[in-house]
Motif scaffolding. Structure first.
Motif, PDB file in Angstrom:
ATOM      1  N   LEU A 159      -0.346   9.040 -13.386  1.00 50.56           N
ATOM      2  CA  LEU A 159      -0.047   8.964 -11.948  1.00 50.56           C
ATOM      3  C   LEU A 159       1.164   8.076 -11.663  1.00 50.56           C
ATOM      4  O   LEU A 159       1.927   8.351 -10.745  1.00 50.56           O
ATOM      5  CB  LEU A 159      -1.278   8.460 -11.188  1.00 50.56           C
ATOM      6  CG  LEU A 159      -2.472   9.415 -11.194  1.00 50.56           C
ATOM      7  CD1 LEU A 159      -3.742   8.696 -10.764  1.00 50.56           C
ATOM      8  CD2 LEU A 159      -2.212  10.637 -10.326  1.00 50.56           C
ATOM      9  N   GLN A 160       1.340   7.030 -12.449  1.00 46.62           N
ATOM     10  CA  GLN A 160       2.522   6.179 -12.277  1.00 46.62           C
ATOM     11  C   GLN A 160       3.799   6.976 -12.516  1.00 46.62           C
ATOM     12  O   GLN A 160       4.800   6.778 -11.833  1.00 46.62           O
ATOM     13  CB  GLN A 160       2.472   4.982 -13.233  1.00 46.62           C
ATOM     14  CG  GLN A 160       1.680   3.823 -12.697  1.00 46.62           C
ATOM     15  CD  GLN A 160       1.799   2.605 -13.587  1.00 46.62           C
ATOM     16  OE1 GLN A 160       1.793   2.706 -14.811  1.00 46.62           O
ATOM     17  NE2 GLN A 160       1.917   1.446 -12.969  1.00 46.62           N
ATOM     18  N   ALA A 161       3.748   7.895 -13.465  1.00 46.61           N
ATOM     19  CA  ALA A 161       4.916   8.732 -13.754  1.00 46.61           C
ATOM     20  C   ALA A 161       5.263   9.627 -12.565  1.00 46.61           C
ATOM     21  O   ALA A 161       6.415  10.017 -12.396  1.00 46.61           O
ATOM     22  CB  ALA A 161       4.655   9.576 -14.994  1.00 46.61           C
ATOM     23  N   LEU A 162       4.264   9.931 -11.727  1.00 46.93           N
ATOM     24  CA  LEU A 162       4.499  10.758 -10.532  1.00 46.93           C
ATOM     25  C   LEU A 162       4.886   9.915  -9.322  1.00 46.93           C
ATOM     26  O   LEU A 162       5.073  10.439  -8.233  1.00 46.93           O
ATOM     27  CB  LEU A 162       3.241  11.570 -10.196  1.00 46.93           C
ATOM     28  CG  LEU A 162       2.813  12.610 -11.218  1.00 46.93           C
ATOM     29  CD1 LEU A 162       1.536  13.295 -10.751  1.00 46.93           C
ATOM     30  CD2 LEU A 162       3.905  13.633 -11.462  1.00 46.93           C
ATOM     31  N   GLU A 163       4.956   8.613  -9.523  1.00 44.94           N
ATOM     32  CA  GLU A 163       5.341   7.667  -8.477  1.00 44.94           C
ATOM     33  C   GLU A 163       4.398   7.692  -7.273  1.00 44.94           C
ATOM     34  O   GLU A 163       4.824   7.666  -6.119  1.00 44.94           O
ATOM     35  CB  GLU A 163       6.791   7.904  -8.044  1.00 44.94           C
ATOM     36  CG  GLU A 163       7.779   7.696  -9.185  1.00 44.94           C
ATOM     37  CD  GLU A 163       9.220   7.889  -8.767  1.00 44.94           C
ATOM     38  OE1 GLU A 163       9.487   8.161  -7.588  1.00 44.94           O
ATOM     39  OE2 GLU A 163      10.083   7.764  -9.646  1.00 44.94           O
ATOM     40  N   ILE A 164       3.093   7.768  -7.562  1.00 43.49           N
ATOM     41  CA  ILE A 164       2.085   7.601  -6.506  1.00 43.49           C
ATOM     42  C   ILE A 164       2.145   6.141  -6.074  1.00 43.49           C
ATOM     43  O   ILE A 164       2.072   5.235  -6.907  1.00 43.49           O
ATOM     44  CB  ILE A 164       0.672   7.954  -7.022  1.00 43.49           C
ATOM     45  CG1 ILE A 164       0.613   9.410  -7.485  1.00 43.49           C
ATOM     46  CG2 ILE A 164      -0.386   7.667  -5.963  1.00 43.49           C
ATOM     47  CD1 ILE A 164       0.818  10.436  -6.409  1.00 43.49           C
ATOM     48  N   SER A 165       2.275   5.904  -4.781  1.00 39.81           N
ATOM     49  CA  SER A 165       2.524   4.538  -4.297  1.00 39.81           C
ATOM     50  C   SER A 165       1.357   3.584  -4.535  1.00 39.81           C
ATOM     51  O   SER A 165       1.549   2.417  -4.839  1.00 39.81           O
ATOM     52  CB  SER A 165       2.905   4.556  -2.820  1.00 39.81           C
ATOM     53  OG  SER A 165       1.873   5.141  -2.059  1.00 39.81           O
ATOM     54  N   THR A 166       0.129   4.057  -4.420  1.00 39.92           N
ATOM     55  CA  THR A 166      -1.020   3.163  -4.573  1.00 39.92           C
ATOM     56  C   THR A 166      -2.077   3.814  -5.455  1.00 39.92           C
ATOM     57  O   THR A 166      -2.543   4.926  -5.166  1.00 39.92           O
ATOM     58  CB  THR A 166      -1.657   2.834  -3.201  1.00 39.92           C
ATOM     59  OG1 THR A 166      -0.635   2.363  -2.323  1.00 39.92           O
ATOM     60  CG2 THR A 166      -2.737   1.789  -3.339  1.00 39.92           C
ATOM     61  N   ILE A 167      -2.442   3.125  -6.522  1.00 39.88           N
ATOM     62  CA  ILE A 167      -3.522   3.572  -7.408  1.00 39.88           C
ATOM     63  C   ILE A 167      -4.552   2.452  -7.415  1.00 39.88           C
ATOM     64  O   ILE A 167      -4.258   1.328  -7.814  1.00 39.88           O
ATOM     65  CB  ILE A 167      -3.016   3.853  -8.829  1.00 39.88           C
ATOM     66  CG1 ILE A 167      -1.895   4.902  -8.812  1.00 39.88           C
ATOM     67  CG2 ILE A 167      -4.170   4.323  -9.722  1.00 39.88           C
ATOM     68  CD1 ILE A 167      -1.151   5.042 -10.122  1.00 39.88           C
ATOM     69  N   THR A 168      -5.768   2.753  -6.938  1.00 38.63           N
ATOM     70  CA  THR A 168      -6.807   1.740  -6.840  1.00 38.63           C
ATOM     71  C   THR A 168      -8.040   2.177  -7.625  1.00 38.63           C
ATOM     72  O   THR A 168      -8.152   3.327  -8.038  1.00 38.63           O
ATOM     73  CB  THR A 168      -7.212   1.491  -5.366  1.00 38.63           C
ATOM     74  OG1 THR A 168      -7.686   2.733  -4.806  1.00 38.63           O
ATOM     75  CG2 THR A 168      -6.041   0.995  -4.544  1.00 38.63           C
ATOM     76  N   SER A 169      -8.952   1.232  -7.827  1.00 41.33           N
ATOM     77  CA  SER A 169     -10.235   1.551  -8.442  1.00 41.33           C
ATOM     78  C   SER A 169     -11.330   0.891  -7.617  1.00 41.33           C
ATOM     79  O   SER A 169     -11.059   0.000  -6.808  1.00 41.33           O
ATOM     80  CB  SER A 169     -10.289   1.055  -9.892  1.00 41.33           C
ATOM     81  OG  SER A 169     -10.217  -0.351  -9.936  1.00 41.33           O
ATOM     82  N   LEU A 170     -12.539   1.322  -7.823  1.00 42.89           N
ATOM     83  CA  LEU A 170     -13.661   0.724  -7.100  1.00 42.89           C
ATOM     84  C   LEU A 170     -13.840  -0.720  -7.532  1.00 42.89           C
ATOM     85  O   LEU A 170     -13.578  -1.074  -8.690  1.00 42.89           O
ATOM     86  CB  LEU A 170     -14.951   1.501  -7.387  1.00 42.89           C
ATOM     87  CG  LEU A 170     -15.022   2.937  -6.888  1.00 42.89           C
ATOM     88  CD1 LEU A 170     -16.385   3.529  -7.224  1.00 42.89           C
ATOM     89  CD2 LEU A 170     -14.765   3.031  -5.399  1.00 42.89           C
ATOM     90  N   ALA A 171     -14.300  -1.556  -6.606  1.00 37.66           N
ATOM     91  CA  ALA A 171     -14.582  -2.952  -6.938  1.00 37.66           C
ATOM     92  C   ALA A 171     -15.760  -3.006  -7.906  1.00 37.66           C
ATOM     93  O   ALA A 171     -16.651  -2.152  -7.880  1.00 37.66           O
ATOM     94  CB  ALA A 171     -14.899  -3.732  -5.668  1.00 37.66           C
ATOM     95  N   ARG A 172     -15.755  -3.982  -8.759  1.00 34.37           N
ATOM     96  CA  ARG A 172     -16.834  -4.177  -9.728  1.00 34.37           C
ATOM     97  C   ARG A 172     -17.402  -5.570  -9.531  1.00 34.37           C
ATOM     98  O   ARG A 172     -16.689  -6.497  -9.169  1.00 34.37           O
ATOM     99  CB  ARG A 172     -16.309  -4.070 -11.158  1.00 34.37           C
ATOM    100  CG  ARG A 172     -15.505  -2.826 -11.446  1.00 34.37           C
ATOM    101  CD  ARG A 172     -16.385  -1.736 -11.976  1.00 34.37           C
ATOM    102  NE  ARG A 172     -15.565  -0.638 -12.485  1.00 34.37           N
ATOM    103  CZ  ARG A 172     -15.663   0.592 -12.054  1.00 34.37           C
ATOM    104  NH1 ARG A 172     -16.500   0.897 -11.106  1.00 34.37           N
ATOM    105  NH2 ARG A 172     -14.930   1.546 -12.579  1.00 34.37           N
ATOM    106  N   GLY A 173     -18.670  -5.724  -9.784  1.00 29.33           N
ATOM    107  CA  GLY A 173     -19.232  -7.063  -9.714  1.00 29.33           C
ATOM    108  C   GLY A 173     -20.628  -7.104  -9.146  1.00 29.33           C
ATOM    109  O   GLY A 173     -21.426  -6.208  -9.379  1.00 29.33           O
ATOM    110  N   VAL A 174     -20.915  -8.131  -8.374  1.00 23.89           N
ATOM    111  CA  VAL A 174     -22.259  -8.371  -7.861  1.00 23.89           C
ATOM    112  C   VAL A 174     -22.617  -7.314  -6.820  1.00 23.89           C
ATOM    113  O   VAL A 174     -21.896  -7.134  -5.845  1.00 23.89           O
ATOM    114  CB  VAL A 174     -22.353  -9.779  -7.227  1.00 23.89           C
ATOM    115  CG1 VAL A 174     -23.747 -10.032  -6.691  1.00 23.89           C
ATOM    116  CG2 VAL A 174     -21.973 -10.843  -8.252  1.00 23.89           C
ATOM    117  N   PRO A 175     -23.721  -6.595  -7.010  1.00 17.02           N
ATOM    118  CA  PRO A 175     -24.119  -5.587  -6.020  1.00 17.02           C
ATOM    119  C   PRO A 175     -24.704  -6.240  -4.773  1.00 17.02           C
ATOM    120  O   PRO A 175     -25.171  -7.383  -4.822  1.00 17.02           O
ATOM    121  CB  PRO A 175     -25.197  -4.775  -6.751  1.00 17.02           C
ATOM    122  CG  PRO A 175     -25.765  -5.731  -7.746  1.00 17.02           C
ATOM    123  CD  PRO A 175     -24.633  -6.647  -8.149  1.00 17.02           C
ATOM    124  N   VAL A 176     -24.670  -5.515  -3.668  1.00 15.30           N
ATOM    125  CA  VAL A 176     -25.266  -6.012  -2.422  1.00 15.30           C
ATOM    126  C   VAL A 176     -26.757  -6.226  -2.661  1.00 15.30           C
ATOM    127  O   VAL A 176     -27.457  -5.356  -3.170  1.00 15.30           O
ATOM    128  CB  VAL A 176     -25.046  -4.994  -1.275  1.00 15.30           C
ATOM    129  CG1 VAL A 176     -25.795  -5.434  -0.028  1.00 15.30           C
ATOM    130  CG2 VAL A 176     -23.570  -4.828  -0.992  1.00 15.30           C
TER     131      VAL A 176
END
Length: 198
Positions: A159-176
């Motif tokens: 995706l970086q090669a396609l110059e997508i401006s924002t690549i995010t992932s889900l937050a990880r850690g303590v669940p609600v």
């Protein structure tokens, strides 16, 4: 002594997720004891699903329409695509009603051990959607497994090669609602590394 027909039914039911031979046997007996109310309705529903449900050619969702209802929804934001491994993940996220973009189902994750490469997943379709659409953000909502993270890393590079401006992932850690003393070391480590200002 169980007839071959019943044995076949039990074996098929035993292959369903979260079921084994005992559960398959119990389900088979329940269906046979309730032929009018359950068995015939199940047979009808399975026939309908087989005849009408198909995979969306755009995102990979399962629906009676192609493109699916989600892909046809004009109220969704076309600039954001949430990438998931499986249709079950799509349904889980969409059920929350907190995401109003579009989805892309990969159909699995990269796995050298299982011989699953990029050509075995719907990665080319995702990259094509990014090239031809007005996509500004890709959310990598993949499971926190080794294969999930390997797939996310591979997708990030593509995706970086396609110059997508924002690549995010889900937050990880303590669940609600989670209590710290019940969490594993990996979850706590990720939660500490992903901390944010309050």
């Amino acid at each position: 002594m169980v007839s071959q027909e019943l044995q076949n039914l039990i074996q098929i039911l035993s292959k369903l997720p979260s079921l084994g031979p005992r559960s398959g046997r119990r389900m088979a007996l329940h269906l046979l004891k309730n032929q009018e109310t359950t068995l015939r309705q199940l047979i009808h529903a399975l026939g309908e699903v087989e005849a009408k449900v198909k995979t969306c050619s755009q995102c990979g969702n399962l629906d009676t329409l192609d493109p699916c209802q989600i892909c046809q929804d004009p109220k969704r934001d076309p600039s954001i695509i949430c990438v998931v491994e499986d249709v079950a993940d799509l349904w889980a996220i969409d059920k929350t009603a907190s995401f109003r973009g579009y989805y892309h189902v990969l159909g699995g994750t990269l796995s050298a051990l299982d011989g699953v490469g990029p050509e075995d997943l719907r990665i080319a379709g995702l990259l094509n959607r990014c090239r031809t659409g007005d996509v500004q953000e890709i959310i990598l909502a993949l499971n926190a497994t080794v294969d999930g993270q390997t797939t996310a890393h591979y997708l990030h590079e593509q995706l970086q090669a396609l110059e997508i401006s924002t690549i995010t992932s889900l937050a990880r850690g303590v669940p609600v609602g989670g209590e710290l003393d019940y969490l594993d070391d990996g979850t706590l480590t990720t939660a500490l590394a992903s901390r944010r200002v309050v």
